[in-house]
Design an enzyme around this catalytic site. Structure first.
Site, PDB file in Angstrom:
ATOM      1  N   SER A 180       0.829  -1.200   0.000  1.00  0.00           N
ATOM      2  CA  SER A 180       0.000   0.000   0.000  1.00  0.00           C
ATOM      3  C   SER A 180       0.871   1.260   0.000  1.00  0.00           C
ATOM      4  O   SER A 180       1.613   1.494  -0.951  1.00  0.00           O
ATOM      5  CB  SER A 180      -0.959  -0.036   1.195  1.00  0.00           C
ATOM      6  OG  SER A 180      -1.964   0.928   1.062  1.00  0.00           O
TER       7      SER A 180
ATOM      8  N   ASP B 167     -10.186  -4.804  -4.259  1.00  0.00           N
ATOM      9  CA  ASP B 167      -9.579  -3.802  -3.382  1.00  0.00           C
ATOM     10  C   ASP B 167     -10.419  -2.524  -3.426  1.00  0.00           C
ATOM     11  O   ASP B 167     -10.548  -1.898  -4.477  1.00  0.00           O
ATOM     12  CB  ASP B 167      -8.149  -3.529  -3.849  1.00  0.00           C
ATOM     13  CG  ASP B 167      -7.342  -2.701  -2.863  1.00  0.00           C
ATOM     14  OD1 ASP B 167      -7.936  -1.872  -2.167  1.00  0.00           O
ATOM     15  OD2 ASP B 167      -6.115  -2.893  -2.813  1.00  0.00           O
TER      16      ASP B 167
ATOM     17  N   HIS C  59      -7.937  -5.375  -0.188  1.00  0.00           N
ATOM     18  CA  HIS C  59      -6.743  -4.579   0.071  1.00  0.00           C
ATOM     19  C   HIS C  59      -5.794  -5.249   1.056  1.00  0.00           C
ATOM     20  O   HIS C  59      -4.581  -5.045   0.982  1.00  0.00           O
ATOM     21  CB  HIS C  59      -7.144  -3.195   0.597  1.00  0.00           C
ATOM     22  CG  HIS C  59      -6.004  -2.231   0.679  1.00  0.00           C
ATOM     23  ND1 HIS C  59      -5.324  -1.791  -0.434  1.00  0.00           N
ATOM     24  CD2 HIS C  59      -5.403  -1.627   1.743  1.00  0.00           C
ATOM     25  CE1 HIS C  59      -4.366  -0.953  -0.066  1.00  0.00           C
ATOM     26  NE2 HIS C  59      -4.389  -0.837   1.252  1.00  0.00           N
TER      27      HIS C  59
END
Length: 246
Positions: free
Chosen positions: A97, A193, A223
């Site tokens: 991320s 996601d 995610h």
């Protein structure tokens, strides 16, 4: 065992496993810490394979010094650069991320220290591409006036978004200028996601240049990308990048 390094913004907490190189360095996400599922799983994977490994907390995260709301992308990038000083030679960066964004910034600034790259739901430029567009005019005005706002999170309590975070993010964009990745690179992205849209991954693939670059889309993965199947994909991708880097 947790150790500490005197970083640019106070003590940085880290854990490492000795092993063969190139080493693997895990860079976590926004408000995440080095005790997360992926970080711990990858450390165990590295130990099993006799692979050198390092995980750490950015300032304001986990066991490191500082307050989260005082930090910004530039600060956390400086933390990551400091952590790299604990390693010798080129490393394989695994960025999750926000860690994907920071790993790309490291790759651009210090290509000689990067042997390969694996990103997991990479979120480059998310302050400008994600946060800022979702703010209403009233929220933008409040942010500029008050210096911060609260943003709801499905992962827990609302968190503080500061004007400094937004403005600093604009100075660290990776999709606004050329991005050369001259080493084995693997982007992993789930199609379910809700934090990082799939088109961000395809945009990154289209924007970056490099001779050994692939994007793997996992249908239905969210995610967190932390199911046993997703974790195995991370390990396989790191192993492939290590083999090519060697």
């Amino acid at each position: 065992m947790t150790e500490f390094l005197d970083g640019p913004h106070g003590r940085l907490a880290y854990c490492r496993a000795e092993g063969q190189g190139p080493g693997v360095v895990f860079l976590g996400g926004f408000r995440s810490d080095m005790q997360g599922t992926k970080a711990l799983w990858l450390e165990e994977w590295a130990r099993t394979h006799g692979q050198a490994f390092l995980r750490f907390d950015y300032s304001g995260h986990g066991a490191s010094d500082g307050a989260f709301e005082d930090g910004c992308i530039g600060d956390w990038l400086a933390d990551a650069r400091a952590i790299l000083s604990l390693t010798t030679g080129p490393q394989v960066l695994v960025g999750s991320s926000m860690g994907g964004w920071i790993s790309l910034l490291l790759a651009r600034a210090l290509p000689e220290r990067v042997a390969g790259l694996v990103t997991i739901a990479a979120a480059p430029d998310f302050t400008e591409r994600g946060f800022w567009p979702e703010f209403t005019p009233a929220l933008r005005e409040e942010l500029l006036r008050e210096g911060q706002i609260l943003r709801p999170s499905e992962y827990g309590d609302p968190y503080v978004i500061t004007r400094r975070l937004i403005e600093d993010g604009r100075n660290h964009q990776v999709l606004a200028e050329p991005l050369e990745l001259p080493f084995p690179t693997r982007f992993l992205q789930g199609t379910a996601d809700e934090d990082v849209p799939v088109h961000w991954a395809t945009d990154l693939l289209a924007h970056a240049t490099g001779a050994d670059m692939r994007l793997l889309l996992v249908k239905g993965a969210d995610h967190r990308f932390s199911t046993p199947e997703c974790l195995d994909l991370i390990g396989n991708s790191v192993q492939e990048v290590l083999a090519r880097a060697r």
